[in-house]
Design a protein around this motif. Structure first.
Motif, PDB file in Angstrom:
ATOM      1  N   PRO A 113      42.833  31.550  40.573  1.00 45.41           N
ATOM      2  CA  PRO A 113      43.713  32.644  41.014  1.00 45.41           C
ATOM      3  C   PRO A 113      42.962  33.781  41.674  1.00 45.41           C
ATOM      4  CG  PRO A 113      44.279  31.916  38.793  1.00 45.41           C
ATOM      5  CD  PRO A 113      43.009  31.225  39.163  1.00 45.41           C
ATOM      6  N   TRP A 114      41.762  34.083  41.191  1.00 48.89           N
ATOM      7  CA  TRP A 114      41.041  35.216  41.743  1.00 48.89           C
ATOM      8  C   TRP A 114      40.396  34.912  43.087  1.00 48.89           C
ATOM      9  CZ3 TRP A 114      36.302  33.119  41.872  1.00 48.89           C
ATOM     10  CH2 TRP A 114      35.981  32.202  40.872  1.00 48.89           C
ATOM     11  N   LEU A 115      40.506  33.645  43.573  1.00 49.12           N
ATOM     12  CA  LEU A 115      40.034  33.312  44.907  1.00 49.12           C
ATOM     13  C   LEU A 115      41.182  33.257  45.910  1.00 49.12           C
ATOM     14  CD1 LEU A 115      37.312  30.530  44.461  1.00 49.12           C
ATOM     15  CD2 LEU A 115      37.024  32.808  45.424  1.00 49.12           C
ATOM     16  N   LYS A 116      42.383  33.572  45.445  1.00 50.65           N
ATOM     17  CA  LYS A 116      43.546  33.485  46.312  1.00 50.65           C
ATOM     18  C   LYS A 116      43.980  34.870  46.785  1.00 50.65           C
ATOM     19  CE  LYS A 116      45.477  29.318  44.154  1.00 50.65           C
ATOM     20  NZ  LYS A 116      46.626  28.757  43.421  1.00 50.65           N
ATOM     21  N   ARG A 432      45.547  45.202  48.856  1.00 48.10           N
ATOM     22  CA  ARG A 432      45.062  44.260  49.869  1.00 48.10           C
ATOM     23  C   ARG A 432      45.666  44.566  51.229  1.00 48.10           C
ATOM     24  NH1 ARG A 432      43.970  38.474  46.899  1.00 48.10           N
ATOM     25  NH2 ARG A 432      43.468  39.315  44.849  1.00 48.10           N
ATOM     26  N   ALA A 433      46.907  44.994  51.227  1.00 56.00           N
ATOM     27  CA  ALA A 433      47.529  45.388  52.490  1.00 56.00           C
ATOM     28  C   ALA A 433      46.870  46.648  53.048  1.00 56.00           C
ATOM     29  CB  ALA A 433      49.023  45.620  52.284  1.00 56.00           C
ATOM     30  N   SER A 449      41.950  44.975  43.322  1.00 55.22           N
ATOM     31  CA  SER A 449      42.576  43.832  42.650  1.00 55.22           C
ATOM     32  C   SER A 449      41.793  42.543  42.877  1.00 55.22           C
ATOM     33  CB  SER A 449      44.015  43.655  43.140  1.00 55.22           C
ATOM     34  OG  SER A 449      44.047  43.378  44.535  1.00 55.22           O
ATOM     35  N   GLU A 450      41.000  42.463  43.954  1.00 54.91           N
ATOM     36  CA  GLU A 450      40.217  41.262  44.209  1.00 54.91           C
ATOM     37  C   GLU A 450      39.085  41.095  43.193  1.00 54.91           C
ATOM     38  OE1 GLU A 450      38.826  40.846  48.158  1.00 54.91           O
ATOM     39  OE2 GLU A 450      40.794  41.130  49.085  1.00 54.91           O
ATOM     40  N   ARG A 458      43.733  45.753  38.042  1.00 52.07           N
ATOM     41  CA  ARG A 458      43.851  47.143  38.466  1.00 52.07           C
ATOM     42  C   ARG A 458      43.855  47.178  39.991  1.00 52.07           C
ATOM     43  NH1 ARG A 458      39.587  50.230  34.498  1.00 52.07           N
ATOM     44  NH2 ARG A 458      40.402  52.060  35.612  1.00 52.07           N
ATOM     45  N   ARG A 459      44.460  48.240  40.524  1.00 51.97           N
ATOM     46  CA  ARG A 459      44.639  48.306  41.976  1.00 51.97           C
ATOM     47  C   ARG A 459      44.028  49.584  42.540  1.00 51.97           C
ATOM     48  NH1 ARG A 459      47.992  44.247  43.364  1.00 51.97           N
ATOM     49  NH2 ARG A 459      49.280  43.357  41.700  1.00 51.97           N
TER      50      ARG A 459
END
Length: 484
Positions: A113-116, A432-433, A449-450, A458-459
């Protein structure tokens, strides 16, 4: 003594002998390293092996000579060729740890999931995009003493000894320089014999994963944490278990009382990306936890050199002796990323295993670059450069703090730690946006978040300030404010 069987040994046909020689060397050294050929095993005679593989005898002789020179095998006159009887037995994995060079690495069956990303698997940016302002981890390359470096490079490049082979563990003068620096500046307990020079911290992590982990194993990781560690440690069949942070450091209360994990990855001196620092008592608690549960700690001493208002805490590795710690670092932040030099400090009994694995996976690191780096350190340029960069980055950090107060108040919450080369701006937003929109105007912050491994990351943004000048910092923060 019975002869070792090599019935399953197959080579991919090639038109040139060097490729066949490389394949045969890789195949035999892998079998020795994995324990499929044990000390004392007799290898086939060169004529017979050449006939069985349908290759030239000179190719086999060249491989045997290379393996003998490196201590893998012993050629006994009138008796034959044997796996060296004094070669230590290493852990035997369930599956091969090293993918043959002739075939591509096999990726995990399912993308973690963390690579998506929001639209599928994440893809790394192009090289020129990674050098943009706000890129985390990118030092100020304009401030690097290039003239001094070029002088040392010119001095070293005329040495014919650096044009040949030197050793897989690393250039001895560089290992001495690294050990001296780590002992004096970081409190690391080590001798040059414990230092392994790597091609960056990423290779050090990959070596650890290959040596320690098998399918079904578990690794504990701080969350959020360094993305590169996840890429290196998440081999196929290995489970990563997130440990959340508290007060921007690893939450020791969340460490499991019982665990089957073999490794715990952490950045205790400067948590990446949140910047917290484990106190001395927390470090001792962490070490006690690891000792009691037979877990190795991977200590990534990330950004330890750049503390602005206080002396950096000593490394976790040096607090007790012996410590269950694998210590790693690199010159990517202190010198420049293109150098691709890092180091791994391991207990004496593991040096042989790591060195053999590095020999099999990638071979030697450039002797010339190692020699230049060693001289750069020995002549005092490294310490002077760090001192200048610490002052420069402190000024940029203070300026960025002021810009955030002027333009981002009410929008983002700075997670301000007086250390490092980046600043975290936290906000519950589609980070991410926002990062993508900043990239459109030439800035490359990364979405917070990545860095997350758990289900509720967290963001915000991770903003690198080291490579940007004051004008670029101001323009970038103003652009971010305009996005709302």
């Amino acid at each position: 003594m019975p002869q070792a069987r090599l019935d399953d040994l197959q080579l991919h046909r090639s038109i040139d002998a060097p490729a066949l020689q490389s394949q045969l060397y890789q195949a035999l050294s892998e079998r020795i390293f994995q324990g499929r050929l044990v000390p004392g095993d007799r290898l086939p005679a060169s004529r017979r092996l050449a006939r069985d593989l349908n290759i030239g005898r000179n190719t086999v002789l060249a491989v045997y000579d290379q393996l003998a020179a490196e201590g893998f095998i012993e050629q006994q006159p009138r008796r034959g060729v044997f796996v060296h009887p004094q070669l230590p037995l290493l852990k035997r994995p369930e599956t091969p740890r090293v993918t043959p060079a002739v075939s591509p690495p096999k990726p995990p069956a399912v993308t973690p999931p963390w690579l998506k990303g929001p639209d599928g698997p994440m893809t790394p940016p192009d090289w020129n995009e990674r050098n943009a302002p706000f890129t985390p981890g990118l030092p100020d390359l304009n401030a690097f003493p290039l003239r001094t470096w070029n002088r040392l490079l010119h001095h070293q490049e005329s040495r014919r000894s650096l044009m040949g082979y030197d050793g897989h563990q690393g250039f001895p003068p560089l290992r001495r320089a690294i050990a001296d620096y780590l002992r004096s500046a970081r409190g690391v307990r080590c001798e040059p014999e414990q230092v392994i020079v790597t091609q960056g911290a990423q290779q050090a992590l990959s070596l650890i994963a290959a040596l320690f982990l098998d399918r079904g194993d578990r690794v504990l990781m701080e969350d959020p944490g360094y993305r590169g560690s996840r890429y290196a440690l998440h081999t196929a069949g290995v489970m990563l278990e997130p440990i959340p942070l508290k007060d921007e450091v690893l939450d020791l209360e969340r460490l499991p009382d019982t665990t089957e994990a073999k490794l715990l990855y952490c950045t205790p001196t400067h948590q990446y990306p949140m910047g917290g620092i484990l106190t001395a008592s927390q470090r001792l608690r962490l070490l006690n936890w690891a000792v009691e549960r037979d877990v190795w700690i991977i200590e990534d001493d990330y950004d330890s050199e750049f503390h602005f208002y206080q002396k950096p805490f000593a490394a976790l590795q040096g607090l007790i002796d012996p410590a269950p710690v694998l210590y790693l670092g690199s010159f990517s932040k202190t010198l420049f990323p293109g150098l691709r030099l890092g180091y791994l400090v391991v207990p004496p009994h593991l040096v042989g295993a790591f060195t053999q694995l590095k020999r099999i996976q990638t071979g030697e690191t450039s002797p010339l670059l190692q020699a230049v780096t060693a001289e750069f350190i020995e002549e005092g340029h490294f310490h002077r450069h760090l001192r200048r960069m610490r002052q420069l980055y402190q000024h940029k950090w203070e300026h960025l703090q002021w810009l955030c107060e002027q333009y981002l108040e009410g929008l983002y919450t700075p997670i301000a730690q007086s250390a490092g080369m980046h600043l975290v701006l936290e906000r519950d937003v589609d980070d991410r946006a926002v990062a993508a929109r900043m990239a459109e105007v030439g800035y490359r912050p990364l979405a917070l978040s990545e860095y997350g491994l758990g289900e509720s990351p967290r963001r915000g943004l991770v903003v690198g300030f080291a490579s940007a000048d004051e004008s670029e910092l101001q323009t970038g923060i103003q652009r971010l404010a305009q996005l709302g």
